[in-house]
Design a protein around this motif. Structure first.
Motif, PDB file in Angstrom:
ATOM      1  N   ASP A  53      63.112  60.482  69.060  1.00  0.00           N
ATOM      2  CA  ASP A  53      62.550  61.599  69.165  1.00  0.00           C
ATOM      3  C   ASP A  53      61.352  61.780  67.841  1.00  0.00           C
ATOM      4  OD1 ASP A  53      64.296  62.628  70.927  1.00  0.00           O
ATOM      5  OD2 ASP A  53      65.651  63.328  69.449  1.00  0.00           O
ATOM      6  N   ILE A  54      61.569  61.140  66.777  1.00  0.00           N
ATOM      7  CA  ILE A  54      60.675  61.425  65.508  1.00  0.00           C
ATOM      8  C   ILE A  54      60.448  59.962  65.373  1.00  0.00           C
ATOM      9  CG2 ILE A  54      60.305  61.972  63.177  1.00  0.00           C
ATOM     10  CD1 ILE A  54      62.666  64.061  63.900  1.00  0.00           C
ATOM     11  N   TYR A  56      58.058  57.401  63.016  1.00  0.00           N
ATOM     12  CA  TYR A  56      57.034  57.304  61.984  1.00  0.00           C
ATOM     13  C   TYR A  56      56.031  56.427  61.764  1.00  0.00           C
ATOM     14  CZ  TYR A  56      61.156  60.015  60.193  1.00  0.00           C
ATOM     15  OH  TYR A  56      62.345  61.082  59.865  1.00  0.00           O
ATOM     16  N   ARG A 190      57.692  66.306  59.148  1.00  0.00           N
ATOM     17  CA  ARG A 190      58.743  65.171  58.595  1.00  0.00           C
ATOM     18  C   ARG A 190      57.906  63.599  58.704  1.00  0.00           C
ATOM     19  NH1 ARG A 190      64.111  65.958  60.265  1.00  0.00           N
ATOM     20  NH2 ARG A 190      64.524  63.683  60.832  1.00  0.00           N
ATOM     21  N   THR A 191      56.845  63.582  59.314  1.00  0.00           N
ATOM     22  CA  THR A 191      56.037  62.355  59.527  1.00  0.00           C
ATOM     23  C   THR A 191      54.672  62.529  58.725  1.00  0.00           C
ATOM     24  OG1 THR A 191      54.914  62.931  61.461  1.00  0.00           O
ATOM     25  CG2 THR A 191      57.212  61.726  61.431  1.00  0.00           C
ATOM     26  N   SER A 194      51.865  63.835  60.916  1.00  0.00           N
ATOM     27  CA  SER A 194      51.597  65.088  61.178  1.00  0.00           C
ATOM     28  C   SER A 194      50.835  65.700  60.285  1.00  0.00           C
ATOM     29  CB  SER A 194      53.068  65.862  61.153  1.00  0.00           C
ATOM     30  OG  SER A 194      53.940  65.372  62.029  1.00  0.00           O
ATOM     31  N   HIS A 349      65.404  59.808  62.853  1.00  0.00           N
ATOM     32  CA  HIS A 349      64.700  59.654  64.006  1.00  0.00           C
ATOM     33  C   HIS A 349      65.004  60.743  65.086  1.00  0.00           C
ATOM     34  CE1 HIS A 349      64.061  55.438  62.913  1.00  0.00           C
ATOM     35  NE2 HIS A 349      62.876  55.921  63.303  1.00  0.00           N
ATOM     36  N   HIS A 351      66.163  65.021  66.015  1.00  0.00           N
ATOM     37  CA  HIS A 351      66.162  66.472  65.650  1.00  0.00           C
ATOM     38  C   HIS A 351      67.734  67.203  65.403  1.00  0.00           C
ATOM     39  CE1 HIS A 351      61.857  66.467  66.006  1.00  0.00           C
ATOM     40  NE2 HIS A 351      62.132  66.128  67.225  1.00  0.00           N
ATOM     41  N   TRP A 356      67.274  68.173  59.562  1.00  0.00           N
ATOM     42  CA  TRP A 356      66.176  69.236  59.278  1.00  0.00           C
ATOM     43  C   TRP A 356      66.732  69.961  58.208  1.00  0.00           C
ATOM     44  CZ3 TRP A 356      61.339  69.488  59.796  1.00  0.00           C
ATOM     45  CH2 TRP A 356      60.782  68.740  61.153  1.00  0.00           C
TER      46      TRP A 356
END
Length: 465
Positions: A53-54, A56, A190-191, A194, A349, A351, A356
């Motif tokens: 999902d996330i 980097y 978070r990255t 962004s 990686h 959510h 969070w």
């Protein structure tokens, strides 16, 4: 060097606490295959990100260059004209240019170290490889402390900018609080990718602010041509003035974290070249032209010496850089702890509520501490100088020598590897000694200056309006 050092053919993983893991992506010299770097090699910080999902590892080298410029070319630049006034234009320019070249070299060493050790995410990880667990904790703590103090310094810069723009119509603590909220909101993503758009705005804003400030100095000069080629001064004053440009280049502590989020870490040196060319050129032009038009009485920051109109315009243009640079610093402190806690878990990686939740708490803690330190500690500016002397001197300069000595020793035949490269050996021993000199000299000069200010009653009250 520690017995827990990295050996050819192995990686030291964050979770292993020094245990050696097999690393199949290295060649006989300890270099990692370029195709593997950034594509999920066994020791890579974030591994393969397919299906996550996330993600980097999304930064391009031009965006990394912009992030570096935003972080490094900031309010530190505004103190350089006063440094020239303190030591003279010729010594000042020589120091700025030399340190820019020196910082380019140490950037190269750090990047080579990162490519050989893709598991390194921050200076703490590098400390684990070179010095073992104690080194990890010291360099991790130093990164966090310096990043939080740097965030506080940006909050104070924003406070000053808002005070100038409003003709001090609000309590300065209120301005600092407003600015701290903006820094906190900007640092939440978070990255680093962004923060890319914001970093472009921040980098452009400080460059434009500098150009407008030079135009203002030229349009309404104060004592044009009132400059000195060289100035005799006591050690403390001279060293503090010289360390202003030293710490104007103090962004290397973020390099490992930035490179860890690149698509192609092997392109990192391109970003470093862009950074150093832009930074050194801007520093020299801004410092010399400002000093020429304003004269020996120039303030620090130099924008305070401009006419009220140009001072407000320049500060207003610089505000985006101040809060975005502050957000990058607090993001760095939070990211180090976050990755240390959750490396190789789903919380990196995905959510998740825990991921969070912890990230949000870390961001709030970093920015909250920066705000309280900045407005609540009368000696904060001196503490920033002390932290820079203790840590930035090593992160930007000294440790690069240790990295080269370590990797050359272990990857190129021990002492014979050193002796086969006598020039590089001398350069890197000098780099180590230079870091030690800046550290000790910076500590001494800052502490002496703090004692003088205290005796003369120049320290402000905490939470002062």
């Amino acid at each position: 060097m520690s017995n827990n050092t990295y050996h050819p053919g192995h990686t030291v993983d964050e979770k292993s606490n020094g245990r050696e893991l097999s690393g199949s992506s290295q060649d006989a010299h300890g270099f990692h295959d370029e195709a593997a770097i950034g594509m999920g090699s066994p020791g890579d910080v974030f591994g393969s990100e397919d299906g996550h999902d996330i993600k980097y590892k999304t930064l391009s080298w031009p965006l990394v260059a912009v992030l570096m410029i935003t972080e490094i070319v900031s309010n530190g630049m505004l103190s350089l004209p006063s440094s020239l006034a303190a030591v003279g234009v010729v010594p000042g320019v020589i120091v700025i240019v030399f340190l820019g070249v020196f910082a380019t070299y140490t950037s190269w060493v750090l990047i080579q170290f990162k490519l050989r050790h893709p598991e390194v995410h921050n200076m703490g990880d590098a400390g684990m490889i070179i010095f073992g667990p104690v080194g990890r904790e010291i360099l991790s703590a130093g990164t966090i402390i310096f990043a939080v103090f740097a965030t506080g310094s940006q909050i104070l810069a924003g406070q000053l900018a808002l005070s100038v723009l409003s003709d001090q119509k609000l309590c300065t603590v209120a301005f600092a609080g407003i600015f701290a909220v903006a820094v906190t909101l900007a640092s939440i993503p978070r990255t680093l990718d962004s923060l890319g758009f914001l970093s472009i705005v921040g980098g452009v804003s400080i460059i434009v602010a500098g150009i407008v400030a030079l135009a203002g100095a030229g349009a309404m000069p104060i004592r044009p041509g009132d400059i000195q080629i060289a100035v005799a001064s006591d050690f403390t004053s001279a060293f503090i003035s010289i360390t202003n440009p030293v710490f104007a280049y103090a962004g290397h502590f973020m390099f490992f974290i930035l490179i860890s989020e690149m698509k192609r870490p092997q392109d990192a040196m391109k970003a470093a070249y862009v950074l150093q060319i832009v930074a050194t050129s801007l520093y020299v032009v801004f410092a010399v032209v400002s000093y020429w038009y304003i004269g020996s009485g120039i303030s620090s920051p130099s924008l305070l010496s401009l006419s009220p109109l140009f001072s407000k315009i320049s500060f207003g243009l610089a505000i985006p850089n101040f809060f975005i640079a502050g957000s990058l610093y607090s993001h760095t402190a939070s990211k180090l702890v976050f990755v240390r806690l959750f490396r190789h878990t789903q919380h990196i990686h995905s959510h998740t509520y825990l991921g969070w939740g912890v990230w949000t708490v870390l961001i709030l803690l970093a920015n909250g501490a920066a705000f309280v330190f900045a407005v609540g500690i009368p000696t904060f500016n001196y503490l920033v100088g002390i932290s820079a002397a203790l840590f930035a001197s090593w992160y930007t300069y000294g440790l690069a020598g240790a990295f080269w000595l370590h990797d050359t020793f272990y990857f190129e035949g021990g002492f014979r590897g050193w002796y086969r490269k006598p020039v590089m050996l001398a350069v890197n021993v000098f780099t180590l000694l230079a870091g030690a000199f800046i550290c000790v000299g910076g500590l001494y000069a800052t502490i002496v200056a703090l004692i003088r200010a205290s005796k003369e009653g120049e320290l402000p009250s905490p939470f002062q309006c």
